[in-house]
Design a protein around this motif. Structure first.
Motif, PDB file in Angstrom:
ATOM      1  N   GLN A 128      -5.271 -21.976 -11.972  1.00  0.00           N
ATOM      2  CA  GLN A 128      -5.042 -20.596 -11.534  1.00  0.00           C
ATOM      3  C   GLN A 128      -6.369 -19.942 -11.142  1.00  0.00           C
ATOM      4  O   GLN A 128      -7.401 -20.189 -11.747  1.00  0.00           O
ATOM      5  CB  GLN A 128      -4.389 -19.817 -12.680  1.00  0.00           C
ATOM      6  CG  GLN A 128      -4.097 -18.361 -12.385  1.00  0.00           C
ATOM      7  CD  GLN A 128      -3.407 -17.690 -13.572  1.00  0.00           C
ATOM      8  OE1 GLN A 128      -2.747 -18.341 -14.373  1.00  0.00           O
ATOM      9  NE2 GLN A 128      -3.578 -16.386 -13.684  1.00  0.00           N
ATOM     10  N   SER A 129      -6.337 -19.118 -10.123  1.00  0.00           N
ATOM     11  CA  SER A 129      -7.531 -18.400  -9.691  1.00  0.00           C
ATOM     12  C   SER A 129      -7.277 -16.894  -9.725  1.00  0.00           C
ATOM     13  O   SER A 129      -6.136 -16.442  -9.816  1.00  0.00           O
ATOM     14  CB  SER A 129      -7.935 -18.822  -8.268  1.00  0.00           C
ATOM     15  OG  SER A 129      -6.906 -18.512  -7.347  1.00  0.00           O
ATOM     16  N   ASP A 132       2.663 -19.335 -21.177  1.00  0.00           N
ATOM     17  CA  ASP A 132       1.250 -19.348 -20.786  1.00  0.00           C
ATOM     18  C   ASP A 132       0.819 -18.016 -20.175  1.00  0.00           C
ATOM     19  O   ASP A 132       1.528 -17.449 -19.338  1.00  0.00           O
ATOM     20  CB  ASP A 132       0.988 -20.452 -19.753  1.00  0.00           C
ATOM     21  CG  ASP A 132       1.014 -21.845 -20.365  1.00  0.00           C
ATOM     22  OD1 ASP A 132       1.106 -21.943 -21.602  1.00  0.00           O
ATOM     23  OD2 ASP A 132       0.951 -22.820 -19.602  1.00  0.00           O
ATOM     24  N   VAL A 135     -11.810 -20.438 -11.089  1.00  0.00           N
ATOM     25  CA  VAL A 135     -10.588 -21.234 -11.237  1.00  0.00           C
ATOM     26  C   VAL A 135     -10.512 -21.728 -12.677  1.00  0.00           C
ATOM     27  O   VAL A 135     -11.493 -22.229 -13.226  1.00  0.00           O
ATOM     28  CB  VAL A 135     -10.571 -22.442 -10.272  1.00  0.00           C
ATOM     29  CG1 VAL A 135      -9.344 -23.306 -10.529  1.00  0.00           C
ATOM     30  CG2 VAL A 135     -10.585 -21.969  -8.834  1.00  0.00           C
ATOM     31  N   SER A 136      -9.346 -21.595 -13.278  1.00  0.00           N
ATOM     32  CA  SER A 136      -9.176 -22.035 -14.659  1.00  0.00           C
ATOM     33  C   SER A 136      -9.037 -23.545 -14.722  1.00  0.00           C
ATOM     34  O   SER A 136      -8.226 -24.135 -14.004  1.00  0.00           O
ATOM     35  CB  SER A 136      -7.938 -21.367 -15.268  1.00  0.00           C
ATOM     36  OG  SER A 136      -7.724 -21.837 -16.581  1.00  0.00           O
ATOM     37  N   GLN A 173      -7.779 -14.618 -11.980  1.00  0.00           N
ATOM     38  CA  GLN A 173      -7.160 -14.003 -13.138  1.00  0.00           C
ATOM     39  C   GLN A 173      -8.214 -13.281 -13.970  1.00  0.00           C
ATOM     40  O   GLN A 173      -9.411 -13.456 -13.761  1.00  0.00           O
ATOM     41  CB  GLN A 173      -6.416 -15.020 -14.007  1.00  0.00           C
ATOM     42  CG  GLN A 173      -7.254 -15.754 -15.030  1.00  0.00           C
ATOM     43  CD  GLN A 173      -7.955 -16.939 -14.443  1.00  0.00           C
ATOM     44  OE1 GLN A 173      -7.718 -17.313 -13.308  1.00  0.00           O
ATOM     45  NE2 GLN A 173      -8.830 -17.529 -15.216  1.00  0.00           N
ATOM     46  N   VAL A 189      -2.485 -17.980 -19.000  1.00  0.00           N
ATOM     47  CA  VAL A 189      -3.375 -18.550 -17.994  1.00  0.00           C
ATOM     48  C   VAL A 189      -2.900 -19.966 -17.717  1.00  0.00           C
ATOM     49  O   VAL A 189      -2.598 -20.721 -18.642  1.00  0.00           O
ATOM     50  CB  VAL A 189      -4.842 -18.571 -18.471  1.00  0.00           C
ATOM     51  CG1 VAL A 189      -5.725 -19.293 -17.453  1.00  0.00           C
ATOM     52  CG2 VAL A 189      -5.362 -17.156 -18.688  1.00  0.00           C
ATOM     53  N   HIS A 190      -2.825 -20.332 -16.435  1.00  0.00           N
ATOM     54  CA  HIS A 190      -2.386 -21.662 -16.047  1.00  0.00           C
ATOM     55  C   HIS A 190      -3.557 -22.483 -15.508  1.00  0.00           C
ATOM     56  O   HIS A 190      -4.423 -21.947 -14.807  1.00  0.00           O
ATOM     57  CB  HIS A 190      -1.297 -21.592 -14.966  1.00  0.00           C
ATOM     58  CG  HIS A 190      -0.052 -20.890 -15.396  1.00  0.00           C
ATOM     59  ND1 HIS A 190       0.939 -21.509 -16.122  1.00  0.00           N
ATOM     60  CD2 HIS A 190       0.357 -19.611 -15.227  1.00  0.00           C
ATOM     61  CE1 HIS A 190       1.920 -20.646 -16.365  1.00  0.00           C
ATOM     62  NE2 HIS A 190       1.579 -19.482 -15.835  1.00  0.00           N
ATOM     63  N   GLN A 191      -3.577 -23.748 -15.824  1.00  0.00           N
ATOM     64  CA  GLN A 191      -4.579 -24.655 -15.284  1.00  0.00           C
ATOM     65  C   GLN A 191      -4.535 -24.621 -13.757  1.00  0.00           C
ATOM     66  O   GLN A 191      -3.485 -24.746 -13.150  1.00  0.00           O
ATOM     67  CB  GLN A 191      -4.291 -26.071 -15.791  1.00  0.00           C
ATOM     68  CG  GLN A 191      -5.354 -27.099 -15.474  1.00  0.00           C
ATOM     69  CD  GLN A 191      -5.079 -28.415 -16.192  1.00  0.00           C
ATOM     70  OE1 GLN A 191      -4.592 -28.430 -17.311  1.00  0.00           O
ATOM     71  NE2 GLN A 191      -5.385 -29.523 -15.537  1.00  0.00           N
ATOM     72  N   SER A 202     -13.248 -19.355 -17.019  1.00  0.00           N
ATOM     73  CA  SER A 202     -12.524 -19.467 -15.754  1.00  0.00           C
ATOM     74  C   SER A 202     -12.723 -18.233 -14.875  1.00  0.00           C
ATOM     75  O   SER A 202     -12.642 -18.326 -13.649  1.00  0.00           O
ATOM     76  CB  SER A 202     -11.035 -19.704 -16.010  1.00  0.00           C
ATOM     77  OG  SER A 202     -10.478 -18.670 -16.799  1.00  0.00           O
ATOM     78  N   SER A 232      -5.122 -24.422 -19.432  1.00  0.00           N
ATOM     79  CA  SER A 232      -4.089 -23.417 -19.654  1.00  0.00           C
ATOM     80  C   SER A 232      -4.275 -22.802 -21.035  1.00  0.00           C
ATOM     81  O   SER A 232      -4.884 -23.404 -21.924  1.00  0.00           O
ATOM     82  CB  SER A 232      -2.696 -24.052 -19.563  1.00  0.00           C
ATOM     83  OG  SER A 232      -2.465 -24.610 -18.285  1.00  0.00           O
TER      84      SER A 232
END
Length: 244
Positions: free
Chosen positions: A48-49, A42, A93-94, A51, A44-46, A88, A97
């Protein structure tokens, strides 16, 4: 400048706006942080901020959400010319993912650079808004597919949609396209089991409509497949730039 003129993102948004030399230069600046990412890891992760967003330059990726029971729902697939994680960045925040399906090349775009580009080139900002709106229209179609289309229609519509998307960036046509997706990817995207996906693809092949084999989708009878899926590409197509 020739490289950015021929980039997938430029080809995509040129369907909406005829880009000036200045706008192309700004777009080129957004591609300056080019990075490589390996398949299956990944970027980008669910949840995640802080990014960056990414512009996919080569390869395929998927956006997905993991449910509490561990099952996965693929929300969409990204192809060259698509943004990864744009929403995101703006929301901080994402909510999903992003995983490369194959090794990819993507340009990292920091939030400040993106907003600065929008401020300097409003037409470019409008074109990217168009691209985001087009992505939203695809999500609506996917919801209709999950809720109202049977498995054959759902698969046919999905494969046709991919074909139109890829044609816009010079990677597909009405004869077919290269496609790295597995039956497990299709299952997670279409709300089917892998066994059901296999059965549907076999039926479509035996009906001489479409063949998905060895990483390639071949449209055996494009018009009949369109009729089966009741596929109307209006939400994807634009004839010539709207902004000139």
């Amino acid at each position: 400048m020739n490289a950015i003129k021929n980039s997938p993102l430029t080809q995509k948004i040129s369907a909406f706006v005829a880009l000036s030399e200045n706008e192309l230069a700004v777009l080129e600046g957004l591609h300056k942080r080019r990075r490589s990412f390996v398949a299956g890891r990944d970027l980008v992760h669910q949840g995640q901020s802080k990014q960056a967003a990414y512009i996919l330059a080569a390869g395929w990726a998927c956006s997905y959400k993991i449910q509490p029971d561990g099952s996965r729902q693929i929300v969409d697939f990204q192809i060259p010319g698509d943004f990864l994680g744009l929403r995101s960045v703006l929301l901080h925040v994402s909510d999903h993912s992003i995983e490369p399906i194959v090794d990819i090349q993507a340009a990292e775009v920091l939030a400040g650079d993106l907003l600065g580009a929008f401020a300097r080139t409003p037409r470019l900002a409008t074109a990217i808004l168009w691209a985001a709106s087009r992505d939203e229209a695809m999500v609506v179609e996917h919801l209709v597919g999950l809720g109202r289309r049977d498995a054959d229609e759902r698969m046919a519509h999905f494969l046709l949609e991919l074909g139109v998307r890829l044609a816009l960036v010079g990677m597909g046509n009405k004869e077919g396209y290269a496609c790295p997706l597995t039956q497990y990817h299709l299952a997670d995207a279409l709300g089917l089991s892998a066994v059901h996906v296999n059965r549907v693809l076999r039926k479509l092949r035996e009906d001489k409509l479409v063949t998905f084999r060895d990483g390639h989708v071949t449209f055996d009878n494009y018009d009949r497949l369109v009729a089966l899926a009741q596929f109307d590409p209006t939400y994807l197509e634009h004839i010539g730039p709207i902004l000139k």
